[in-house]
Write a protein that holds these residues in place. Structure first.
Motif, PDB file in Angstrom:
ATOM      1  N   ASP A 132       8.139  11.239   7.906  1.00 40.66           N
ATOM      2  CA  ASP A 132       7.430  12.429   7.431  1.00 40.66           C
ATOM      3  C   ASP A 132       6.251  12.783   8.315  1.00 40.66           C
ATOM      4  O   ASP A 132       5.841  12.005   9.169  1.00 40.66           O
ATOM      5  N   ARG A 179      -8.498   8.540   1.399  1.00 35.79           N
ATOM      6  CA  ARG A 179      -9.313   7.473   1.975  1.00 35.79           C
ATOM      7  C   ARG A 179      -9.326   7.512   3.502  1.00 35.79           C
ATOM      8  O   ARG A 179     -10.203   6.949   4.128  1.00 35.79           O
ATOM      9  N   GLY A 220       7.211   2.281   3.193  1.00 28.41           N
ATOM     10  CA  GLY A 220       6.158   1.841   2.289  1.00 28.41           C
ATOM     11  C   GLY A 220       6.503   2.483   0.959  1.00 28.41           C
ATOM     12  O   GLY A 220       7.544   3.124   0.815  1.00 28.41           O
ATOM     13  N   VAL A 221       5.640   2.348  -0.014  1.00 25.75           N
ATOM     14  CA  VAL A 221       5.876   3.017  -1.289  1.00 25.75           C
ATOM     15  C   VAL A 221       4.544   3.551  -1.815  1.00 25.75           C
ATOM     16  O   VAL A 221       3.507   2.898  -1.676  1.00 25.75           O
ATOM     17  N   ASN A 246      -4.414   9.304  -0.407  1.00 25.03           N
ATOM     18  CA  ASN A 246      -4.496   9.412   1.048  1.00 25.03           C
ATOM     19  C   ASN A 246      -5.844   9.936   1.527  1.00 25.03           C
ATOM     20  O   ASN A 246      -6.121   9.926   2.722  1.00 25.03           O
ATOM     21  N   LYS A 270       0.367  -1.261  -6.223  1.00 33.91           N
ATOM     22  CA  LYS A 270       1.789  -0.980  -6.029  1.00 33.91           C
ATOM     23  C   LYS A 270       2.660  -1.653  -7.088  1.00 33.91           C
ATOM     24  O   LYS A 270       3.890  -1.483  -7.081  1.00 33.91           O
ATOM     25  N   HIS A 302       6.602   7.104  -4.705  1.00 34.87           N
ATOM     26  CA  HIS A 302       7.211   7.964  -3.681  1.00 34.87           C
ATOM     27  C   HIS A 302       7.624   7.152  -2.455  1.00 34.87           C
ATOM     28  O   HIS A 302       7.035   6.125  -2.132  1.00 34.87           O
ATOM     29  N   SER A 331      -0.639   2.051   5.620  1.00 35.49           N
ATOM     30  CA  SER A 331      -1.181   0.740   5.990  1.00 35.49           C
ATOM     31  C   SER A 331      -0.137  -0.371   5.900  1.00 35.49           C
ATOM     32  O   SER A 331      -0.216  -1.367   6.619  1.00 35.49           O
ATOM     33  N   SER A 332       0.880  -0.190   5.050  1.00 34.86           N
ATOM     34  CA  SER A 332       1.818  -1.291   4.799  1.00 34.86           C
ATOM     35  C   SER A 332       2.581  -1.800   6.033  1.00 34.86           C
ATOM     36  O   SER A 332       2.775  -2.998   6.168  1.00 34.86           O
ATOM     37  N   GLY A 388       8.665   7.961   1.707  1.00 33.43           N
ATOM     38  CA  GLY A 388       8.404   9.079   2.593  1.00 33.43           C
ATOM     39  C   GLY A 388       7.375   9.914   1.844  1.00 33.43           C
ATOM     40  O   GLY A 388       6.412   9.385   1.298  1.00 33.43           O
ATOM     41  N   PHE A 389       7.605  11.219   1.771  1.00 35.08           N
ATOM     42  CA  PHE A 389       6.755  12.043   0.899  1.00 35.08           C
ATOM     43  C   PHE A 389       7.608  12.638  -0.218  1.00 35.08           C
ATOM     44  O   PHE A 389       7.381  13.759  -0.651  1.00 35.08           O
TER      45      PHE A 389
END
Ligand code: GLP
Length: 235
Positions: free
Chosen positions: A62, A159, A124-125, A157, A194, A130, A37-38, A132-133
């Motif tokens: 990813d 959600r 994003g974070v 995730n 975050k 993390h 979403s970021s 990426g993954f």
């Protein structure tokens, strides 16, 4: 690291968009993209702009393992809907998430990254830090690899899925070394969930337990974040 505090994701998207345009003017040819979403407002800014990206290459961080590219939960689908359909690139690369061919795919993706050095990487974070993954414990020297997702990432995730059992447990991700190879990096972080990750990223010990803390060694990182995400920083 440069930190830019913004009111909300809309302002954050605009700040990143300006930076992106600057990089294009400086001759950027390859942009590294992220899902989640970021970066959504950033992609919206690009979609609504008159920029032509048809000479630009994109490489994504990813992809889940086990979802086809037309699955609405796949990162390819996400990128098509949020960016590529409106603004086609010359070429857009994402890992292909098939477990049986993961080994070849990892090699192919590392080759792509070698041929297309990233000028600007969007990140994003995760709540656990993390990028990426690359989950906690991933080597800072890692290249693209097959990842077993953390329980906390699967939960975060979930959600986007009907039920938690539907969330893939594996992914193929650029490694930390691939991410650090980008000339410039922009990391978005919004919301209280975050805050811990941002504290670790900016002022924590540089440790593989907090993947984003690897960015401390990079010469050109901009964090775009709201007050909540910055709330645990001491300065
Ligand atoms: C996922 C992605 C990451 C992303 C993170 C945060 O796990 N693989 O690339 O940065 O989620 O997502 P969000 O921006 O939705 O908080």
């Amino acid at each position: 690291m440069k930190i830019i505090e913004v009111q909300d994701q809309i302002e954050g998207g605009k700040v990143a968009f300006d930076l992106f345009k600057e990089k294009l003017q400086e001759g950027a040819q390859t942009i590294g993209l992220a899902t989640g979403s970021s970066p959504l407002e950033f992609y919206k800014q690009i979609r609504e702009s008159d920029l032509d990206l048809s000479n630009l290459i994109s490489v994504n961080l990813d992809e889940y393992v086990g979802l086809t590219g037309d699955d609405p939960q796949s990162y390819r689908y996400f990128m098509e809907k949020n960016l590529f359909d409106a603004k086609p690139f010359k070429e857009s690369y994402l890992p292909i998430g098939v477990e049986e061919t993961a080994e070849q795919e990892v090699a192919r993706y590392n080759q792509i990254l070698e041929e297309h050095p990233v000028d600007l990487q969007i990140l994003g974070v995760g709540r656990n830090g993390h990028i990426g993954f690359n989950e906690p414990g991933t080597s800072f020297d890692s290249q693209t690899h097959l990842v077993q997702l953390d329980a906390s990432t699967i939960e975060a995730n979930s959600r986007f899925f009907d039920k938690i059992e539907d969330v893939p447990t594996k992914a193929i991700s650029m490694g930390i070394a691939n991410i650090l190879a980008a000339k410039s990096i922009v990391l978005f972080a919004y919301g209280e969930s975050k805050a811990q990750a941002i504290k670790g990223t900016v002022e924590g010990e540089k440790t593989e337990e907090v993947p984003a803390s690897a960015l401390q060694g990079h010469p050109d990182v901009t964090i775009i974040a709201d007050k909540e995400a910055l709330s645990l920083l001491s300065r």
